[in-house]
Design a protein around this motif. Structure first.
Motif, PDB file in Angstrom:
ATOM      1  N   ARG A 112      38.974  22.272  55.832  1.00 25.79           N
ATOM      2  CA  ARG A 112      40.162  22.917  56.396  1.00 25.79           C
ATOM      3  C   ARG A 112      39.914  24.424  56.478  1.00 25.79           C
ATOM      4  N   ASN A 113      40.734  25.241  55.821  1.00 26.01           N
ATOM      5  CA  ASN A 113      40.525  26.686  55.906  1.00 26.01           C
ATOM      6  C   ASN A 113      39.811  27.224  54.668  1.00 26.01           C
ATOM      7  N   ASN A 114      39.216  26.343  53.870  1.00 24.40           N
ATOM      8  CA  ASN A 114      38.483  26.773  52.680  1.00 24.40           C
ATOM      9  C   ASN A 114      37.029  27.076  53.037  1.00 24.40           C
ATOM     10  N   ARG A 115      36.575  28.263  52.655  1.00 24.58           N
ATOM     11  CA  ARG A 115      35.173  28.651  52.837  1.00 24.58           C
ATOM     12  C   ARG A 115      34.649  29.116  51.479  1.00 24.58           C
ATOM     13  N   ILE A 116      33.719  28.377  50.937  1.00 20.10           N
ATOM     14  CA  ILE A 116      33.240  28.634  49.583  1.00 20.10           C
ATOM     15  C   ILE A 116      31.718  28.574  49.560  1.00 20.10           C
ATOM     16  N   LEU A 117      31.093  29.529  48.884  1.00 16.34           N
ATOM     17  CA  LEU A 117      29.650  29.546  48.692  1.00 16.34           C
ATOM     18  C   LEU A 117      29.343  29.290  47.222  1.00 16.34           C
ATOM     19  N   VAL A 118      28.297  28.522  46.964  1.00 12.88           N
ATOM     20  CA  VAL A 118      27.923  28.170  45.600  1.00 12.88           C
ATOM     21  C   VAL A 118      26.511  28.693  45.328  1.00 12.88           C
ATOM     22  N   TYR A 119      26.408  29.629  44.385  1.00 11.90           N
ATOM     23  CA  TYR A 119      25.142  30.269  44.049  1.00 11.90           C
ATOM     24  C   TYR A 119      24.735  29.953  42.615  1.00 11.90           C
ATOM     25  N   ASN A 120      23.478  30.253  42.316  1.00 12.27           N
ATOM     26  CA  ASN A 120      23.063  30.163  40.917  1.00 12.27           C
ATOM     27  C   ASN A 120      23.820  31.209  40.104  1.00 12.27           C
ATOM     28  N   TYR A 121      24.187  30.834  38.901  1.00 11.49           N
ATOM     29  CA  TYR A 121      24.949  31.721  38.035  1.00 11.49           C
ATOM     30  C   TYR A 121      24.015  32.720  37.367  1.00 11.49           C
ATOM     31  N   LEU A 122      24.364  33.999  37.475  1.00 13.34           N
ATOM     32  CA  LEU A 122      23.553  35.063  36.886  1.00 13.34           C
ATOM     33  C   LEU A 122      24.368  35.728  35.775  1.00 13.34           C
ATOM     34  N   GLU A 123      23.846  35.613  34.575  1.00 12.70           N
ATOM     35  CA  GLU A 123      24.616  35.916  33.365  1.00 12.70           C
ATOM     36  C   GLU A 123      25.061  37.364  33.229  1.00 12.70           C
ATOM     37  N   ASN A 124      24.315  38.301  33.795  1.00  7.06           N
ATOM     38  CA  ASN A 124      24.589  39.710  33.509  1.00  7.06           C
ATOM     39  C   ASN A 124      25.180  40.496  34.678  1.00  7.06           C
ATOM     40  N   ASN A 125      25.879  39.778  35.561  1.00  8.39           N
ATOM     41  CA  ASN A 125      26.651  40.431  36.603  1.00  8.39           C
ATOM     42  C   ASN A 125      25.803  41.359  37.460  1.00  8.39           C
ATOM     43  N   SER A 126      26.354  42.493  37.885  1.00 12.96           N
ATOM     44  CA  SER A 126      25.665  43.381  38.820  1.00 12.96           C
ATOM     45  C   SER A 126      25.306  44.712  38.179  1.00 12.96           C
ATOM     46  N   LEU A 127      24.398  45.441  38.829  1.00 11.27           N
ATOM     47  CA  LEU A 127      24.024  46.758  38.346  1.00 11.27           C
ATOM     48  C   LEU A 127      25.208  47.713  38.327  1.00 11.27           C
ATOM     49  N   SER A 128      26.123  47.568  39.267  1.00 10.58           N
ATOM     50  CA  SER A 128      27.258  48.483  39.312  1.00 10.58           C
ATOM     51  C   SER A 128      28.166  48.302  38.105  1.00 10.58           C
ATOM     52  N   ARG A 129      28.273  47.069  37.634  1.00 10.05           N
ATOM     53  CA  ARG A 129      29.128  46.823  36.471  1.00 10.05           C
ATOM     54  C   ARG A 129      28.426  47.156  35.161  1.00 10.05           C
ATOM     55  N   THR A 130      27.132  46.880  35.091  1.00 10.47           N
ATOM     56  CA  THR A 130      26.414  47.039  33.830  1.00 10.47           C
ATOM     57  C   THR A 130      25.803  48.431  33.690  1.00 10.47           C
ATOM     58  N   LEU A 131      24.808  48.745  34.506  1.00  7.14           N
ATOM     59  CA  LEU A 131      24.133  50.037  34.384  1.00  7.14           C
ATOM     60  C   LEU A 131      25.058  51.207  34.726  1.00  7.14           C
ATOM     61  N   LEU A 132      25.857  51.057  35.785  1.00  6.34           N
ATOM     62  CA  LEU A 132      26.716  52.157  36.232  1.00  6.34           C
ATOM     63  C   LEU A 132      28.145  51.993  35.765  1.00  6.34           C
ATOM     64  N   GLY A 133      28.377  51.097  34.837  1.00  6.83           N
ATOM     65  CA  GLY A 133      29.736  50.758  34.436  1.00  6.83           C
ATOM     66  C   GLY A 133      30.358  51.640  33.387  1.00  6.83           C
ATOM     67  N   GLY A 134      29.707  52.741  33.022  1.00  7.88           N
ATOM     68  CA  GLY A 134      30.288  53.660  32.064  1.00  7.88           C
ATOM     69  C   GLY A 134      30.552  53.009  30.726  1.00  7.88           C
ATOM     70  N   SER A 135      31.740  53.228  30.202  1.00  5.21           N
ATOM     71  CA  SER A 135      32.096  52.702  28.877  1.00  5.21           C
ATOM     72  C   SER A 135      32.163  51.173  28.865  1.00  5.21           C
ATOM     73  N   HIS A 136      32.207  50.566  30.056  1.00  2.00           N
ATOM     74  CA  HIS A 136      32.283  49.105  30.142  1.00  2.00           C
ATOM     75  C   HIS A 136      30.894  48.462  30.069  1.00  2.00           C
ATOM     76  N   ASN A 137      29.862  49.297  30.002  1.00  2.00           N
ATOM     77  CA  ASN A 137      28.507  48.779  29.971  1.00  2.00           C
ATOM     78  C   ASN A 137      28.175  48.255  28.579  1.00  2.00           C
ATOM     79  N   SER A 138      27.898  46.969  28.491  1.00  2.00           N
ATOM     80  CA  SER A 138      27.577  46.353  27.206  1.00  2.00           C
ATOM     81  C   SER A 138      26.085  46.093  27.060  1.00  2.00           C
ATOM     82  N   ILE A 139      25.293  46.517  28.050  1.00  2.00           N
ATOM     83  CA  ILE A 139      23.849  46.279  28.024  1.00  2.00           C
ATOM     84  C   ILE A 139      23.123  47.620  27.993  1.00  2.00           C
ATOM     85  N   TYR A 140      22.128  47.722  27.130  1.00  2.00           N
ATOM     86  CA  TYR A 140      21.313  48.935  27.103  1.00  2.00           C
ATOM     87  C   TYR A 140      20.090  48.723  27.986  1.00  2.00           C
TER      88      TYR A 140
END
Length: 385
Positions: A112-140
């Motif tokens: 119907r009007n549902n469009r969904i993509l299914v990808y492999n799950y990547l545990e550590n999200n994106s560089l913008s969230r982790t490396l550039l995420g400031g105080s929200h960065n939980s990865i060194y």
């Protein structure tokens, strides 16, 4: 070498009536088709607890598929700015190619009007969230990890540009489109804006799409797309990884707001090492860090012809090729482009730049991450999926 045709084969698996528009969706092929019921079950009815990203294109959920495999399930909202064309592009481009530094598409759902993509799950999200995420960065990110990420992204792009036939121009290389697995191996994601380069073509004339800050000015102004637009974007990303900061940050003093301007200024003063991320606490190879920043400048030179190929970039990053900065020229600066944008707006000239998507979450330390230009040529800040 990976090859695939320009015109995609028709499949009987999916009917045109599965979408609420008249676009031809017969291009979907060689992709596993999931039912909406399957994906609903995999995500516990798309529960908030399983949501790992959200933006203008919809939401991304972690799901457990039949058999126990984890997946990232990207659900396009009914109001999504990504149309059927982009949806089909993403499916057809990524389903035909495989590389260690590209995301892997498991399949899709079109009901119907549902469009969904299914990808492999990547545990550590994106560089913008982790490396550039400031105080929200939980990865060194130590220096060795940053080097591996830079080489990995460059290798993925070199594969798209030089090994796939016809070559693929990604058009939206940025921190939020670089995802990280459990080992922090980078994966280039989001191929909704990708373009195939026809054989023997020097460029593709196309509607401009991309993200301000990563967008090569000559492409934004003229709409003449070449591989060098991706190389410019990679150069910006490379400087971000070394410095640990977003390409644009209005909270800084005016002379430090635009990272390419700052990099060029420090290069001219022979003080590039001052740009290296202070969170490394001095634990990095200063010579190598300065070399990486010089490569970033080589990739963002004002003249596209002066920018190296991605295979050359890989060799420079890995030490197989020397970095020759003796003829290095000033980068095409974001501030120059923004000044042009203002003048164009005053002349009532419309620039049709499309807000692009990122894959999981573009949360970053400042609102300047992923800023884009709209058709009204005014800057906005995109936190899209």
């Amino acid at each position: 070498m990976t090859c695939f045709p320009f015109s995609f084969k028709k499949t009987s698996t999916i009917s045109k009536h599965n979408l609420d528009n008249d676009e031809d969706i017969s291009g979907i092929h060689n992709v596993k088709i999931y039912t909406y019921k399957e994906l609903r079950k995999a995500t516990d009815d798309f529960s908030q607890a399983n949501k790992i990203g959200e933006g203008g294109f919809g939401s991304v959920y972690m799901g457990r598929l039949k058999g126990g495999k984890l997946a990232a399930i990207k659900v396009l909202s009914a109001e999504s700015r990504q149309g059927v064309k982009e949806f089909l592009t993403e499916i057809n481009v990524i389903s035909e190619i495989q590389h260690e530094n590209l995301v892997k598409l498991y399949g899709c759902c079109v009901e119907r009007n549902n469009r969904i993509l299914v990808y492999n799950y990547l545990e550590n999200n994106s560089l913008s969230r982790t490396l550039l995420g400031g105080s929200h960065n939980s990865i060194y990110f130590d220096w060795g990890t940053r080097c591996r990420i830079c080489v990995g992204v460059a290798s993925g792009l070199a594969f798209l540009h030089e090994e796939v036939r016809p070559p693929i121009i990604h058009r939206d290389i940025k921190a939020s489109n670089i995802l990280l697995d459990k080992d922090l191996t980078p994966k280039i994601s989001d191929f909704g804006l990708a373009k195939l380069m026809p054989a023997n073509a020097t460029h593709v004339s196309t509607r401009v799409a991309g993200t301000l800050g990563y967008l090569a000015p000559e492409y934004a102004i003229g709409g003449r797309l070449t591989r060098k637009a991706d190389i410019y974007s990679f150069g910006v990303l490379l400087v971000e990884i070394v410095s640990g900061r977003c390409n644009t940050n209005s909270r800084l003093p005016i002379e430090e707001q635009f990272i390419l301007e700052r990099t060029w200024e420090l290069y001219e003063r022979k003080e590039l090492v001052a740009l290296v991320d202070t969170s490394l606490n001095g634990e990095f190879d200063a010579e190598q860090a300065c070399k990486f920043l010089k490569i970033g400048l080589l990739c963002t030179q004002e003249s596209p012809k002066c920018r190296p190929s991605m295979s050359s970039v890989v060799k420079m990053l890995t030490g197989e090729m020397d970095v020759n900065d003796s003829t290095l020229t000033k980068p095409a600066l974001i501030s120059d482009f923004m000044d042009l944008k203002v003048r164009k707006n005053q002349e009532s000239t419309t620039m049709d730049l499309k807000t692009s998507s990122s894959s999981y979450n573009t949360f970053s330390t400042s609102e300047q991450q992923d800023s884009t230009i709209t058709s009204a040529a005014t800057a906005q800040y995109d936190h899209s999926m």
